[in-house]
Scaffold this motif. Structure first.
Motif, mmCIF file in Angstrom:
data_model
loop_
_atom_site.group_PDB
_atom_site.id
_atom_site.type_symbol
_atom_site.label_atom_id
_atom_site.label_comp_id
_atom_site.label_asym_id
_atom_site.label_seq_id
_atom_site.Cartn_x
_atom_site.Cartn_y
_atom_site.Cartn_z
ATOM 1 N N GLY A 33 54.515 40.061 44.332
ATOM 2 C CA GLY A 33 54.235 41.335 44.861
ATOM 3 C C GLY A 33 52.918 41.891 44.468
ATOM 4 N N ALA A 34 51.949 41.442 44.022
ATOM 5 C CA ALA A 34 50.786 41.494 43.564
ATOM 6 C C ALA A 34 49.480 40.769 43.844
ATOM 7 C CB ALA A 34 50.854 41.444 41.738
ATOM 8 N N LEU A 35 48.490 41.403 43.743
ATOM 9 C CA LEU A 35 47.501 40.777 44.624
ATOM 10 C C LEU A 35 46.952 39.704 43.746
ATOM 11 C CD1 LEU A 35 44.799 41.239 46.218
ATOM 12 C CD2 LEU A 35 43.856 42.382 44.575
ATOM 13 N N GLY A 58 40.460 47.089 41.037
ATOM 14 C CA GLY A 58 41.309 48.336 40.575
ATOM 15 C C GLY A 58 42.457 47.976 41.199
ATOM 16 N N GLN A 59 42.907 47.495 41.991
ATOM 17 C CA GLN A 59 44.534 47.140 42.372
ATOM 18 C C GLN A 59 45.240 46.548 41.121
ATOM 19 O OE1 GLN A 59 46.137 48.183 45.353
ATOM 20 N NE2 GLN A 59 47.952 47.043 44.461
ATOM 21 N N ALA A 60 44.511 45.348 40.923
ATOM 22 C CA ALA A 60 45.167 44.605 39.751
ATOM 23 C C ALA A 60 45.308 45.408 38.625
ATOM 24 C CB ALA A 60 44.322 43.389 39.570
ATOM 25 N N LEU A 61 44.390 45.983 38.054
ATOM 26 C CA LEU A 61 44.498 47.025 36.922
ATOM 27 C C LEU A 61 45.615 48.185 37.155
ATOM 28 C CD1 LEU A 61 40.792 47.685 36.033
ATOM 29 C CD2 LEU A 61 42.529 46.698 34.478
ATOM 30 N N ALA A 62 45.831 48.666 38.176
ATOM 31 C CA ALA A 62 46.686 49.621 38.669
ATOM 32 C C ALA A 62 48.167 48.832 38.602
ATOM 33 C CB ALA A 62 46.573 50.209 39.982
ATOM 34 N N GLU A 63 48.114 47.737 38.975
ATOM 35 C CA GLU A 63 49.643 46.880 38.908
ATOM 36 C C GLU A 63 49.770 46.494 37.666
ATOM 37 O OE1 GLU A 63 48.572 43.499 41.516
ATOM 38 O OE2 GLU A 63 48.908 44.687 43.278
ATOM 39 N N VAL A 64 48.975 46.459 36.522
ATOM 40 C CA VAL A 64 49.220 46.037 35.161
ATOM 41 C C VAL A 64 49.772 47.295 34.636
ATOM 42 C CG1 VAL A 64 48.260 45.331 33.113
ATOM 43 C CG2 VAL A 64 47.771 44.285 35.046
ATOM 44 N N LEU A 65 49.091 48.577 34.996
ATOM 45 C CA LEU A 65 49.216 49.810 34.417
ATOM 46 C C LEU A 65 50.454 50.441 34.891
ATOM 47 C CD1 LEU A 65 45.797 51.071 34.114
ATOM 48 C CD2 LEU A 65 47.192 50.702 32.216
ATOM 49 N N GLY A 67 53.183 48.375 35.448
ATOM 50 C CA GLY A 67 54.321 47.287 34.941
ATOM 51 C C GLY A 67 54.521 46.334 36.050
ATOM 52 N N ARG A 68 53.953 46.242 37.260
ATOM 53 C CA ARG A 68 54.223 45.293 38.202
ATOM 54 C C ARG A 68 53.443 43.949 38.077
ATOM 55 N NH1 ARG A 68 56.887 47.482 42.568
ATOM 56 N NH2 ARG A 68 57.372 49.697 42.272
ATOM 57 N N ARG A 69 52.567 43.723 37.291
ATOM 58 C CA ARG A 69 51.705 42.672 37.093
ATOM 59 C C ARG A 69 51.555 42.562 35.379
ATOM 60 N NH1 ARG A 69 47.159 39.633 38.986
ATOM 61 N NH2 ARG A 69 47.328 40.622 40.997
ATOM 62 N N PRO A 70 51.871 41.158 34.936
ATOM 63 C CA PRO A 70 51.772 40.915 33.539
ATOM 64 C C PRO A 70 50.008 41.064 33.227
ATOM 65 C CG PRO A 70 52.411 39.101 34.563
ATOM 66 C CD PRO A 70 52.380 40.059 35.807
ATOM 67 N N PRO A 71 49.755 41.545 32.113
ATOM 68 C CA PRO A 71 48.446 41.837 31.810
ATOM 69 C C PRO A 71 47.553 40.405 31.750
ATOM 70 C CG PRO A 71 49.600 42.468 29.833
ATOM 71 C CD PRO A 71 50.362 42.053 31.157
ATOM 72 N N GLU A 72 48.185 39.482 31.347
ATOM 73 C CA GLU A 72 47.395 38.153 31.070
ATOM 74 C C GLU A 72 46.777 37.675 32.474
ATOM 75 O OE1 GLU A 72 51.888 36.984 30.984
ATOM 76 O OE2 GLU A 72 50.552 38.651 30.103
ATOM 77 N N THR A 73 47.429 38.139 33.487
ATOM 78 C CA THR A 73 46.841 37.491 34.782
ATOM 79 C C THR A 73 45.475 37.994 35.037
ATOM 80 O OG1 THR A 73 47.684 39.355 36.143
ATOM 81 C CG2 THR A 73 49.022 37.281 35.824
ATOM 82 N N ILE A 74 44.766 39.026 34.240
ATOM 83 C CA ILE A 74 43.478 39.483 34.538
ATOM 84 C C ILE A 74 42.615 39.449 33.284
ATOM 85 C CG2 ILE A 74 44.028 41.161 36.531
ATOM 86 C CD1 ILE A 74 44.016 43.374 34.723
ATOM 87 N N VAL A 87 46.636 45.821 27.037
ATOM 88 C CA VAL A 87 48.271 45.464 26.617
ATOM 89 C C VAL A 87 48.799 46.602 25.995
ATOM 90 C CG1 VAL A 87 49.046 44.028 24.961
ATOM 91 C CG2 VAL A 87 47.625 43.180 26.326
ATOM 92 N N ARG A 88 47.746 47.368 24.924
ATOM 93 C CA ARG A 88 48.337 48.441 23.854
ATOM 94 C C ARG A 88 48.858 49.715 24.933
ATOM 95 N NH1 ARG A 88 47.183 53.067 22.182
ATOM 96 N NH2 ARG A 88 45.054 53.069 23.203
#
Length: 148
Positions: A33-35, A58-65, A67-74, A87-88
């Motif tokens: 469900g993420a870009l 920006g989309q990927a950052l929003a997905e991480v922030l 909780g819909r994408r793990p931060p390690e993907t970007i 991460v923090r």
């Protein structure tokens, strides 16, 4: 005593690692469900990223922030300090639906730096996400971000 026949064993070649494969042979990362950002290449060395690619970041950052994408993907799109901060930060965008990065404003305050602001639609309450990218060698990395 009879002679034992000699059996020759030829070692099988080791398959190539993912980074040794051509882009067409590499496995597609699974991000539910993420870009997918594998195609997020900034273009020729030194070129400013185009707005579509900045919107994808920006989309990927929003997905991480959210909780819909793990931060390690970007992680490879951020400096070490910005990644640790991401991460923090954890979940900063609370949304009742997947975030959608839409309106984008970009400016270049100096050569080698780009600042962007993107409106993130989240359902009941929208958010604004700002990020700064700086050229490090031939690639652009996000050095800082904030959201409200």
């Amino acid at each position: 005593m009879s002679a034992i026949p000699h059996i020759g064993v030829t070692p099988a070649p080791e398959p190539p690692y993912d980074d040794e494969k051509s882009p067409a042979e590499r496995p597609t990362p699974q991000v539910d469900g993420a870009l997918a950002l594998d195609a997020l290449v900034w273009g020729p060395p030194g070129a400013i990223p185009d707005e579509r690619k900045l919107r994808h970041l920006g989309q990927a950052l929003a997905e991480v922030l959210s909780g819909r994408r793990p931060p390690e993907t970007i992680a490879d799109k951020l400096t070490g300090r910005a990644y640790r901060e991401l991460v923090r930060a954890g979940r900063m965008i609370h949304a009742n639906r997947p975030p959608f990065a839409k309106s984008l404003h970009v400016k270049e305050p100096r050569d080698g730096a780009v600042e962007m602001c993107v409106l993130v639609y989240c359902g009941d309450r929208n958010h604004v996400l700002a990020a700064r990218l700086e050229r490090r060698g031939v690639q652009w990395l996000c050095t800082d971000f904030e959201t409200a």
